[in-house]
Design a protein around this motif. Structure first.
Motif, PDB file in Angstrom:
ATOM      1  N   PRO A 139       0.856  -1.268   0.127  1.00 23.90           N
ATOM      2  CA  PRO A 139      -0.105  -0.117   0.046  1.00 23.90           C
ATOM      3  C   PRO A 139       1.012   1.491   0.174  1.00 23.90           C
ATOM      4  N   ARG A 140       2.141   1.076   0.338  1.00 22.61           N
ATOM      5  CA  ARG A 140       2.905   2.416   0.302  1.00 22.61           C
ATOM      6  C   ARG A 140       3.872   2.434  -0.784  1.00 22.61           C
ATOM      7  N   ALA A 141       3.606   1.770  -1.743  1.00 22.43           N
ATOM      8  CA  ALA A 141       4.285   1.711  -3.299  1.00 22.43           C
ATOM      9  C   ALA A 141       4.389   3.061  -3.633  1.00 22.43           C
ATOM     10  N   GLN A 142       5.537   3.526  -4.174  1.00 22.13           N
ATOM     11  CA  GLN A 142       5.926   4.897  -4.618  1.00 22.13           C
ATOM     12  C   GLN A 142       4.985   5.233  -5.885  1.00 22.13           C
ATOM     13  N   VAL A 143       4.842   4.083  -6.653  1.00 21.52           N
ATOM     14  CA  VAL A 143       4.066   4.273  -7.791  1.00 21.52           C
ATOM     15  C   VAL A 143       2.924   3.257  -7.875  1.00 21.52           C
ATOM     16  N   LYS A 144       1.936   3.671  -8.219  1.00 20.40           N
ATOM     17  CA  LYS A 144       0.615   2.840  -8.495  1.00 20.40           C
ATOM     18  C   LYS A 144       0.127   3.002  -9.799  1.00 20.40           C
ATOM     19  N   ILE A 145      -0.085   1.972 -10.470  1.00 20.95           N
ATOM     20  CA  ILE A 145      -0.591   2.150 -11.895  1.00 20.95           C
ATOM     21  C   ILE A 145      -1.791   1.053 -11.830  1.00 20.95           C
ATOM     22  N   PHE A 146      -3.020   1.422 -12.404  1.00 22.95           N
ATOM     23  CA  PHE A 146      -4.063   0.388 -12.741  1.00 22.95           C
ATOM     24  C   PHE A 146      -4.270   0.417 -14.375  1.00 22.95           C
ATOM     25  N   LEU A 147      -3.594  -0.898 -14.873  1.00 23.38           N
ATOM     26  CA  LEU A 147      -3.678  -0.880 -16.204  1.00 23.38           C
ATOM     27  C   LEU A 147      -4.831  -1.586 -16.561  1.00 23.38           C
ATOM     28  N   THR A 148      -5.500  -1.060 -17.639  1.00 22.68           N
ATOM     29  CA  THR A 148      -6.848  -1.845 -17.958  1.00 22.68           C
ATOM     30  C   THR A 148      -7.049  -1.524 -19.458  1.00 22.68           C
ATOM     31  N   ALA A 149      -7.931  -2.373 -19.905  1.00 20.68           N
ATOM     32  CA  ALA A 149      -8.434  -2.249 -21.593  1.00 20.68           C
ATOM     33  C   ALA A 149      -9.749  -2.741 -21.604  1.00 20.68           C
ATOM     34  N   SER A 150     -10.500  -2.534 -22.561  1.00 23.78           N
ATOM     35  CA  SER A 150     -11.897  -3.141 -22.673  1.00 23.78           C
ATOM     36  C   SER A 150     -11.731  -4.762 -22.785  1.00 23.78           C
ATOM     37  N   ALA A 151     -12.782  -5.390 -22.269  1.00 25.08           N
ATOM     38  CA  ALA A 151     -12.761  -6.870 -22.075  1.00 25.08           C
ATOM     39  C   ALA A 151     -12.478  -7.499 -23.695  1.00 25.08           C
ATOM     40  N   GLU A 152     -12.853  -6.702 -24.505  1.00 29.72           N
ATOM     41  CA  GLU A 152     -12.950  -7.157 -26.264  1.00 29.72           C
ATOM     42  C   GLU A 152     -11.404  -7.097 -26.592  1.00 29.72           C
ATOM     43  N   VAL A 153     -10.589  -6.173 -26.209  1.00 32.03           N
ATOM     44  CA  VAL A 153      -9.328  -5.816 -26.581  1.00 32.03           C
ATOM     45  C   VAL A 153      -8.505  -6.896 -25.912  1.00 32.03           C
ATOM     46  N   ARG A 154      -9.005  -7.050 -24.726  1.00 26.69           N
ATOM     47  CA  ARG A 154      -7.944  -8.015 -23.730  1.00 26.69           C
ATOM     48  C   ARG A 154      -8.324  -9.591 -24.283  1.00 26.69           C
ATOM     49  N   VAL A 202      -4.248   3.772 -16.617  1.00 30.68           N
ATOM     50  CA  VAL A 202      -3.588   3.768 -17.983  1.00 30.68           C
ATOM     51  C   VAL A 202      -4.524   2.716 -18.764  1.00 30.68           C
ATOM     52  N   ASP A 203      -5.195   3.260 -19.735  1.00 31.83           N
ATOM     53  CA  ASP A 203      -6.053   2.276 -20.438  1.00 31.83           C
ATOM     54  C   ASP A 203      -5.365   2.069 -21.827  1.00 31.83           C
ATOM     55  N   THR A 204      -5.102   0.863 -21.741  1.00 34.79           N
ATOM     56  CA  THR A 204      -4.036   0.356 -23.018  1.00 34.79           C
ATOM     57  C   THR A 204      -5.018   0.049 -24.387  1.00 34.79           C
ATOM     58  N   SER A 205      -6.098   0.128 -24.149  1.00 35.00           N
ATOM     59  CA  SER A 205      -7.062  -0.312 -25.334  1.00 35.00           C
ATOM     60  C   SER A 205      -6.655   0.032 -26.850  1.00 35.00           C
ATOM     61  N   ASN A 206      -6.277   1.639 -26.730  1.00 33.83           N
ATOM     62  CA  ASN A 206      -5.842   1.881 -28.256  1.00 33.83           C
ATOM     63  C   ASN A 206      -4.256   2.328 -28.065  1.00 33.83           C
ATOM     64  N   LEU A 207      -3.472   1.732 -27.240  1.00 31.66           N
ATOM     65  CA  LEU A 207      -2.050   1.720 -27.205  1.00 31.66           C
ATOM     66  C   LEU A 207      -1.191   0.593 -27.663  1.00 31.66           C
ATOM     67  N   ASP A 208       0.072   0.586 -28.249  1.00 31.04           N
ATOM     68  CA  ASP A 208       0.715  -0.546 -28.403  1.00 31.04           C
ATOM     69  C   ASP A 208       1.706  -0.538 -27.168  1.00 31.04           C
ATOM     70  N   ILE A 209       2.387  -1.775 -27.217  1.00 33.79           N
ATOM     71  CA  ILE A 209       3.172  -1.917 -26.227  1.00 33.79           C
ATOM     72  C   ILE A 209       4.314  -0.782 -25.828  1.00 33.79           C
ATOM     73  N   ASP A 210       4.862  -0.167 -26.871  1.00 29.21           N
ATOM     74  CA  ASP A 210       5.929   0.939 -26.511  1.00 29.21           C
ATOM     75  C   ASP A 210       5.068   2.268 -26.403  1.00 29.21           C
ATOM     76  N   GLY A 211       3.809   2.416 -26.289  1.00 22.68           N
ATOM     77  CA  GLY A 211       3.135   3.461 -26.122  1.00 22.68           C
ATOM     78  C   GLY A 211       2.795   3.300 -24.736  1.00 22.68           C
ATOM     79  N   VAL A 212       2.521   2.225 -24.201  1.00 22.62           N
ATOM     80  CA  VAL A 212       2.013   1.962 -22.609  1.00 22.62           C
ATOM     81  C   VAL A 212       3.524   2.200 -21.792  1.00 22.62           C
ATOM     82  N   VAL A 213       4.335   1.429 -22.523  1.00 19.38           N
ATOM     83  CA  VAL A 213       5.765   1.511 -21.592  1.00 19.38           C
ATOM     84  C   VAL A 213       6.327   3.033 -21.463  1.00 19.38           C
TER      85      VAL A 213
END
Ligand code: DC
Length: 226
Positions: A139-154, A202-213
């Motif tokens: 819970p004390r992580a310095q950075v927290k990301i919630f990575l998601t995308a639509s169910a269809e894309v996943r 961070v919604d990855t539905s419309n991003l490629d891997i490089d974009g997300v990174v």
């Protein structure tokens, strides 16, 4: 001991957590911990014993016979060692995905894995991905990301991965399984999948891997100045 840095990446299955976390860990020289693989190892162990992942008594009876090791190869890929045996490939099936979700609802399992995950983060800078890292494990992580995308894309991504391995599952099956798992993981009583209040989505539905990174790298730089 110097204070370590922790980056928590949570989100539903197929959002790209492992791929992204692995890439970033390599770039930053951090340990990468895929916590889903740990739950999968528990599920696989019980499956070999013929114990249903929903059978609380069975799980409680046999869990102490399991020793889990995490090792890394020279490419930084995480290997899961179950009682001395490398089961990394065996745990990547749709059947074990569902059973890992089932088994992860039990308190005895979550308690056992909690210390294991925290110990790694105490000793090393980590990027840890899972469902409850930002909310419960770190819970004390310095950075927290919630990575998601639509169910269809996943589902499309998972389906392509399975096809590349020669598996015959249809897109519809993969989508239905993902949705069932999403529901189960977000509605369980202990440590359900949910976004931490201080997580960046961070919604990855419309991003490629490089974009997300790139997007996550910017967030990490802002929060940790590394
Ligand atoms: O990330 P994954 O798909 O490999 O995870 C498999 C299952 O493990 C997931 O459906 C729920 C469970 N899990 C969990 O409960 N908590 C975590 N931190 C990681 C995974």
């Amino acid at each position: 001991m110097a204070k370590t840095i922790s980056i928590a990446i949570d989100g539903p299955g197929g959002a790209g957590k492992s791929t992204i976390a692995k890439r970033l860990a390599k770039e930053l020289g951090y340990y990468y911990v895929d916590t889903g693989a740990i739950y999968r190892t528990v599920a696989y162990f019980l499956d070999l014993l013929g114990i249903s992942p929903k059978d609380v008594d069975g799980v409680e009876r046999y869990i102490d016979e399991l020793t889990i090791g995490i090792e890394y190869d020279e490419d930084g890929a995480q290997h899961m060692i179950m009682n001395g045996m490398d089961v990394s490939a065996d745990i990547r099936t749709p059947d074990i995905s569902m059973k890992a979700s089932d088994v992860s609802a039990h308190k005895v399992v979550r308690d056992m894995l909690l210390d294991m995950q925290r110990d790694v983060a105490k000793k090393h800078n980590v990027i840890m991905d899972g469902r409850d890292i930002g909310t419960v494990v770190l819970p004390r992580a310095q950075v927290k990301i919630f990575l998601t995308a639509s169910a269809e894309v996943r589902a499309k991504r998972r389906h392509m991965e399975l096809q590349a391995k020669g598996k015959k599952d249809t897109y519809e099956q993969v989508l239905a399984e993902l949705q069932k798992r999403d529901y189960q993981d977000s509605h369980r009583e202990i440590a359900p999948l949910k976004q931490a209040k201080d997580a960046v989505v961070v919604d990855t539905s419309n991003l490629d891997i490089d974009g997300v990174v790139a997007a996550i790298r910017t967030i990490v730089q802002e929060k940790t100045a590394v």
